[in-house]
Design a protein around this motif. Structure first.
Motif, short mmCIF file in Angstrom:
data_model
loop_
_atom_site.label_atom_id
_atom_site.label_comp_id
_atom_site.label_asym_id
_atom_site.label_seq_id
_atom_site.Cartn_x
_atom_site.Cartn_y
_atom_site.Cartn_z
N GLY A 1 -24.16 -37.24 -63.76
CA GLY A 1 -25.46 -37.20 -62.91
C GLY A 1 -25.30 -37.28 -62.00
O GLY A 1 -26.44 -36.79 -61.42
N ILE A 2 -24.45 -35.73 -61.51
CA ILE A 2 -24.68 -35.41 -60.13
C ILE A 2 -24.73 -34.03 -60.27
O ILE A 2 -23.77 -33.17 -61.28
N SER A 3 -24.70 -33.47 -58.94
CA SER A 3 -24.90 -31.46 -59.66
C SER A 3 -24.31 -30.73 -58.48
O SER A 3 -24.79 -31.63 -57.23
N ASP A 4 -24.05 -30.02 -57.97
CA ASP A 4 -23.70 -29.09 -56.94
C ASP A 4 -25.23 -29.16 -56.08
O ASP A 4 -25.96 -28.54 -56.09
N ASN A 5 -24.88 -29.09 -54.45
CA ASN A 5 -25.84 -28.53 -53.35
C ASN A 5 -27.28 -29.82 -53.96
O ASN A 5 -28.00 -28.81 -53.11
N LYS A 6 -26.35 -30.62 -54.24
CA LYS A 6 -27.94 -31.38 -54.28
C LYS A 6 -27.75 -32.96 -53.03
O LYS A 6 -27.06 -32.84 -52.65
N ILE A 7 -29.48 -32.95 -52.38
CA ILE A 7 -28.71 -33.20 -51.18
C ILE A 7 -28.84 -35.10 -51.43
O ILE A 7 -29.89 -35.70 -52.40
N VAL A 8 -28.20 -35.85 -51.19
CA VAL A 8 -28.11 -37.37 -51.31
C VAL A 8 -28.28 -37.86 -49.73
O VAL A 8 -28.05 -38.29 -48.69
N SER A 9 -29.91 -37.94 -50.31
CA SER A 9 -31.11 -38.91 -49.03
C SER A 9 -30.71 -39.79 -48.36
O SER A 9 -31.53 -39.85 -46.34
N HIS A 10 -29.92 -40.61 -48.98
CA HIS A 10 -29.51 -41.32 -47.97
C HIS A 10 -28.30 -42.00 -47.58
O HIS A 10 -27.93 -43.21 -47.08
N LEU A 11 -27.62 -40.96 -47.84
CA LEU A 11 -25.55 -40.95 -47.60
C LEU A 11 -26.19 -40.54 -45.64
O LEU A 11 -26.61 -40.01 -45.03
N PRO A 12 -25.19 -41.63 -45.33
CA PRO A 12 -25.31 -41.65 -43.85
C PRO A 12 -24.45 -41.00 -43.18
O PRO A 12 -23.05 -40.92 -43.83
N ILE A 13 -24.97 -39.77 -42.57
CA ILE A 13 -23.88 -38.96 -42.00
C ILE A 13 -24.21 -39.73 -40.29
O ILE A 13 -22.45 -38.87 -39.97
N GLU A 14 -24.93 -39.60 -39.02
CA GLU A 14 -24.57 -39.55 -37.96
C GLU A 14 -23.36 -40.65 -37.45
O GLU A 14 -22.74 -42.07 -38.25
#
Length: 111
Positions: free
Chosen positions: A82-95
């Motif tokens: 269920g994953i693809s390349d270049n997909k935005i993971v909007s809940h991923l904490p980056i800061e």
């Protein structure tokens, strides 16, 4: 424990049952100094499959939350997960994790 308070769910699956979550180091424990080993910013909470993919270098992320998939697994396999390349993971904490992610992309991600 601190990581679970900051990230109470897997940002990919949104599973929040802590019995199914693994604290996944971005920069591996074995490569980290004493501060990095316990820094909550050096981690994500993932469900086991995504922890495995991330830990083994089959999956990483850009600083703008997009997936980077290693060519070492087939697109069919990724599709079944269920994953693809270049997909935005909007809940991923980056800061605060940008430096760790850069390390992960350069040293852990299989290219």
């Amino acid at each position: 424990k601190k990581l679970l308070e900051i990230c109470p769910f897997c940002p990919i699956t949104l599973v929040s049952d802590d019995r199914l979550l693994i604290a996944s180091h971005i920069k591996p424990w074995s490569h980290s100094n004493d501060f990095e080993k316990t820094d909550p910013k050096n981690g994500f909470m993932f469900t086991p499959t995504f922890d495995f993919l991330f830990d083994r270098g089959f999956l990483s992320f850009t600083d703008d939350r997009k997936t980077i998939l290693s060519p070492f697994l087939s697109n069919m396999t990724y599709s079944k997960l269920g994953i693809s390349d270049n997909k935005i993971v909007s809940h991923l904490p980056i800061e605060g994790r940008e430096g760790y992610l850069e390390y992960h992309r350069e040293k852990i991600l299989k290219r």
